[in-house]
Design a protein around this motif. Structure first.
Motif, PDB file in Angstrom:
ATOM      1  N   ARG A  28      42.419  37.195  37.248  1.00  0.00           N
ATOM      2  CA  ARG A  28      42.694  37.879  38.527  1.00  0.00           C
ATOM      3  C   ARG A  28      41.594  37.490  39.502  1.00  0.00           C
ATOM      4  NH1 ARG A  28      45.934  42.672  37.757  1.00  0.00           N
ATOM      5  NH2 ARG A  28      44.872  43.736  39.440  1.00  0.00           N
ATOM      6  N   PHE A  29      41.963  36.671  40.440  1.00  0.00           N
ATOM      7  CA  PHE A  29      40.982  36.136  41.381  1.00  0.00           C
ATOM      8  C   PHE A  29      41.079  36.874  42.705  1.00  0.00           C
ATOM      9  CE2 PHE A  29      44.147  34.026  43.977  1.00  0.00           C
ATOM     10  CZ  PHE A  29      45.213  33.853  43.094  1.00  0.00           C
ATOM     11  N   SER A  30      40.106  36.680  43.567  1.00  0.00           N
ATOM     12  CA  SER A  30      40.262  37.154  44.942  1.00  0.00           C
ATOM     13  C   SER A  30      40.035  35.985  45.887  1.00  0.00           C
ATOM     14  CB  SER A  30      39.295  38.299  45.241  1.00  0.00           C
ATOM     15  OG  SER A  30      38.000  37.798  45.431  1.00  0.00           O
ATOM     16  N   VAL A  78      36.862  31.718  50.798  1.00  0.00           N
ATOM     17  CA  VAL A  78      36.128  31.621  49.535  1.00  0.00           C
ATOM     18  C   VAL A  78      36.996  32.184  48.422  1.00  0.00           C
ATOM     19  CG1 VAL A  78      34.057  32.297  48.265  1.00  0.00           C
ATOM     20  CG2 VAL A  78      33.906  31.838  50.728  1.00  0.00           C
ATOM     21  N   LEU A  79      37.114  31.408  47.355  1.00  0.00           N
ATOM     22  CA  LEU A  79      37.877  31.831  46.178  1.00  0.00           C
ATOM     23  C   LEU A  79      36.884  32.356  45.151  1.00  0.00           C
ATOM     24  CD1 LEU A  79      40.538  31.827  44.503  1.00  0.00           C
ATOM     25  CD2 LEU A  79      40.007  29.447  43.907  1.00  0.00           C
ATOM     26  N   ARG A  80      37.020  33.626  44.786  1.00  0.00           N
ATOM     27  CA  ARG A  80      36.082  34.232  43.834  1.00  0.00           C
ATOM     28  C   ARG A  80      36.793  34.421  42.504  1.00  0.00           C
ATOM     29  NH1 ARG A  80      34.716  36.280  48.778  1.00  0.00           N
ATOM     30  NH2 ARG A  80      32.555  35.793  49.356  1.00  0.00           N
ATOM     31  N   ILE A  81      36.178  33.844  41.466  1.00  0.00           N
ATOM     32  CA  ILE A  81      36.815  33.846  40.150  1.00  0.00           C
ATOM     33  C   ILE A  81      35.888  34.557  39.167  1.00  0.00           C
ATOM     34  CG2 ILE A  81      37.746  32.405  38.305  1.00  0.00           C
ATOM     35  CD1 ILE A  81      38.057  30.164  40.457  1.00  0.00           C
ATOM     36  N   PRO A  82      36.294  35.750  38.673  1.00  0.00           N
ATOM     37  CA  PRO A  82      35.462  36.414  37.660  1.00  0.00           C
ATOM     38  C   PRO A  82      35.469  35.598  36.370  1.00  0.00           C
ATOM     39  CG  PRO A  82      37.501  37.635  38.049  1.00  0.00           C
ATOM     40  CD  PRO A  82      37.507  36.480  38.996  1.00  0.00           C
ATOM     41  N   GLY A 130      23.265  34.315  34.469  1.00  0.00           N
ATOM     42  CA  GLY A 130      23.730  33.882  35.781  1.00  0.00           C
ATOM     43  C   GLY A 130      24.849  34.776  36.290  1.00  0.00           C
ATOM     44  N   PRO A 131      25.346  34.485  37.489  1.00  0.00           N
ATOM     45  CA  PRO A 131      26.371  35.310  38.089  1.00  0.00           C
ATOM     46  C   PRO A 131      27.631  35.380  37.226  1.00  0.00           C
ATOM     47  CG  PRO A 131      25.710  33.527  39.573  1.00  0.00           C
ATOM     48  CD  PRO A 131      24.997  33.324  38.295  1.00  0.00           C
ATOM     49  N   ASP A 132      28.366  36.467  37.372  1.00  0.00           N
ATOM     50  CA  ASP A 132      29.589  36.591  36.585  1.00  0.00           C
ATOM     51  C   ASP A 132      30.814  36.192  37.402  1.00  0.00           C
ATOM     52  OD1 ASP A 132      29.665  38.643  38.325  1.00  0.00           O
ATOM     53  OD2 ASP A 132      29.660  40.253  36.821  1.00  0.00           O
ATOM     54  N   THR A 133      30.576  35.601  38.577  1.00  0.00           N
ATOM     55  CA  THR A 133      31.682  35.147  39.428  1.00  0.00           C
ATOM     56  C   THR A 133      31.392  33.722  39.900  1.00  0.00           C
ATOM     57  OG1 THR A 133      32.016  37.398  40.232  1.00  0.00           O
ATOM     58  CG2 THR A 133      32.960  35.635  41.557  1.00  0.00           C
TER      59      THR A 133
END
Ligand SMILES: [Zn+2]
Length: 563
Positions: free
Chosen positions: A103-105, A110-114, A59-62
């Motif tokens: 380290r998020f963006s 939208v909050l993107r979390i690796p 699945g996605p990594d974020t």
């Protein structure tokens, strides 16, 4: 919900939802926990959100979470999910030990979390599950409404529908991604706080200034709410289901509580009991009816229904809205439309069950009158050129709070019931509910279940009433043949060509004799041609002909002419 715009009269840890038949999203949220700090003097809130989710292999990594307008202070990640069910400490310090900083963006929407790699460290760790912790704060621009109530006291109410949870809750804010939710709310000590679910088992009771609520069932984000302020809480007779006792509470502003208990909520328990007899046991562990500042007439938040405050204050609130919102607990909350175009599975059902419950409690005329006004609301609406299942409004779901989703949706159920009979209809609804409870469904899912229970292909019915716009408009001509003792009928479908033609397997005609008695005869109207001719036996020359005298069909008669 009951829209004001329309003016209608209207823990098994990490277990998947029952009846989950949809293809799994590649990241699906299982559980949210929100620690929310409210203030008496400021609209700024502080939130610690813990989001537990499942990742399919590859699945996605974020992880992308909807969150609008808040300031994100920190994000942490762990794949050691089993530790997360140790009772939460409310302090950020304890959190830091468990969660590795990430380290998020965040672009303000939208909050993107690796995400780290799935854990292989311990067999006790569920490999595909992980959890993030997010700390954020700010003044919600929407979704959580802070202000004064009708009596001038400060209150805070969530009002999430359709996709406004994201203004205060970091969520995958779509109806198709249901999850369990817990709220720990820190509020001024004189306040009470209501939310979804119950106080968690074995946890300390609600303490002044600290309230903890938790659901065992996954619910849609649009129903994840808190309500905070000064309330009078009255306990009504609980609902008993075998060994389970479901508390039934009425939360009202102190000024309005005597009215609420004696008028709109007088039969709140009986309403639940009717739904239980017709469909299934109540889906949640408690039911609170809450006076609130929701902008809707009523909002069916799972196990904590919010109602607009004004009808209480003006002492004009009736029971219909309570029947509507209560039935949503089964249809809308427990079984949720997978996406907005199928919203009639929620609103059409609640509109219909308002009348059905009313008929059980007070007699059939309640349903008859409701369906008549539903038809009028639909006929005079601006949406007759659109079908009920309407993907044209997917980007703006508020436009789906219209006369297709509500009154015409109710009519679809009413006509389905007369088409397949009471027994197959209610058996079908129970099977549909059982199959999709705590999950989501589409119109196709509903059709499949009903066709199986009715042992009939109902493609024509679903097509013409749900995917085709409009309704039949009939011109009827008649002539009595005294020699043959027959009535000759010509039935013309006069509706716009764009609406298509309708198949009416049973159209009832009523013939009034000289003695005033009405004799009924059924004919079949075909969708193959605009004009249907029929002849029926009748031993007398009628003084009058009525079309659909019992109001079984959503149609309008444009003329009845004797030839
Ligand atoms: Zn509703």
């Amino acid at each position: 919900m009951r829209s004001r715009l329309l003016g209608l009269a209207a823990v098994a840890l990490l277990s998947m939802p029952r009846g989950s038949v949809s293809p799994k999203p590649r990241i699906g949220v299982l559980d949210y926990r929100f620690v929310v700090t409210l203030s008496e003097s400021s609209d700024t809130i502080a939130v610690d959100a813990y989001v537990t989710f499942e990742r399919s292999p590859g699945g996605p990594d974020t992880l992308s979470l909807d969150l609008i307008g808040m300031t994100v202070d920190s994000v942490g990640y762990t794949n050691a999910v089993w530790t997360s069910y140790v009772p939460y400490s409310d302090t950020a310090r304890a959190k830091v030990k468990r969660f590795a900083p990430v380290r998020f963006s965040f672009d303000g929407r939208v909050l993107r979390i690796p995400l780290g790699k799935p854990s292989t460290a311990s067999p006790s760790v569920r490999q595909n599950y992980a959890q993030v912790a997010i700390s954020y704060h700010g003044v919600p621009q929407d979704g959580l409404i802070e202000g004064t109530n009708a009596h001038g006291h400060r209150v805070v109410f969530a009002d999430n529908w359709p996709e406004r949870a994201r203004f205060w809750l970091a969520t995958v804010d779509r109806p198709g991604d249901k999850a369990r939710v817990s709220f720990v709310v820190h509020a001024p000590p004189s306040w009470k706080v209501v939310s979804n679910g119950v106080q968690p088992f074995l946890e300390q009771p609600h303490a002044p200034g600290r309230w903890w609520w938790s659901t065992h069932e996954p619910i849609p984000t649009y129903t994840m709410v808190i309500g905070a302020g000064e309330f009078t809480v009255s306990q009504h007779r609980p609902v008993i289901n075998g060994r389970d006792t479901i508390p039934l509470e009425v939360w009202t502003y102190p000024e309005d509580s005597a009215f609420a208990d004696s008028v709109p909520f007088r039969r709140a328990t009986e309403i639940v009991e009717v739904m239980q007899r017709l469909i299934a046991p109540f889906p949640y562990e408690k039911l609170a009816h809450v006076q609130s500042s929701t902008k809707f007439g009523g909002m069916e938040n799972a196990s904590a229904i919010f109602y607009a405050e004004k009808p209480y204050v003006e002492r004009r609130m009736g029971e219909g809205v309570v029947r509507h919102e209560t039935s949503h607990q089964w249809f809308g909350d427990a079984v949720t439309e997978r996406d907005w175009p199928d919203i009639w599975l929620s609103e059409g059902f609640a509109t219909y069950f308002d009348g059905v419950i009313g008929a059980v409690l007070d007699g059939d005329s309640v349903l008859v009158n409701r369906m008549r006004s539903n038809a009028e609301d639909y006929f005079k609406s601006a949406v007759t050129d659109r079908p009920i299942v309407d993907s044209g409004y997917a980007a703006d779901p508020i436009k789906l709070l219209n006369a297709n989703s509500y009154p015409k949706g109710a009519w679809v159920l009413h006509m389905l019931r007369s088409t397949i009979g009471d027994s197959a209809f209610f058996r079908g609804l129970r099977t549909y509910y059982r199959t999709y409870r705590d999950s989501t469904a589409t119109t196709e899912d509903f059709q499949r279940v009903i066709e199986k229970e009715a042992r009939a292909n109902l493609g024509w019915f679903f097509h013409q009433w749900l995917y085709q716009p409009g309704y039949p408009q009939l011109d009827v001509t008649w002539q009595y043949d005294a020699g043959a003792r027959k009535v000759l009928l010509g039935i013309t479908q006069r509706q716009k060509p764009e609406w298509g033609l309708f198949r009416l397997p049973v159209l009832t005609l009523g013939f009034r004799g000289g003695d005033g008695a009405i004799v009924r005869r059924d004919v079949t109207v075909s969708e193959r041609s605009r004009v249907t001719s029929a002849r029926v036996d009748l031993p007398f020359a009628p003084a009058e002909v009525r079309v659909d005298p019992d109001g079984k069909l959503l149609l309008r008669v444009t003329a009845i002419v004797r030839r």
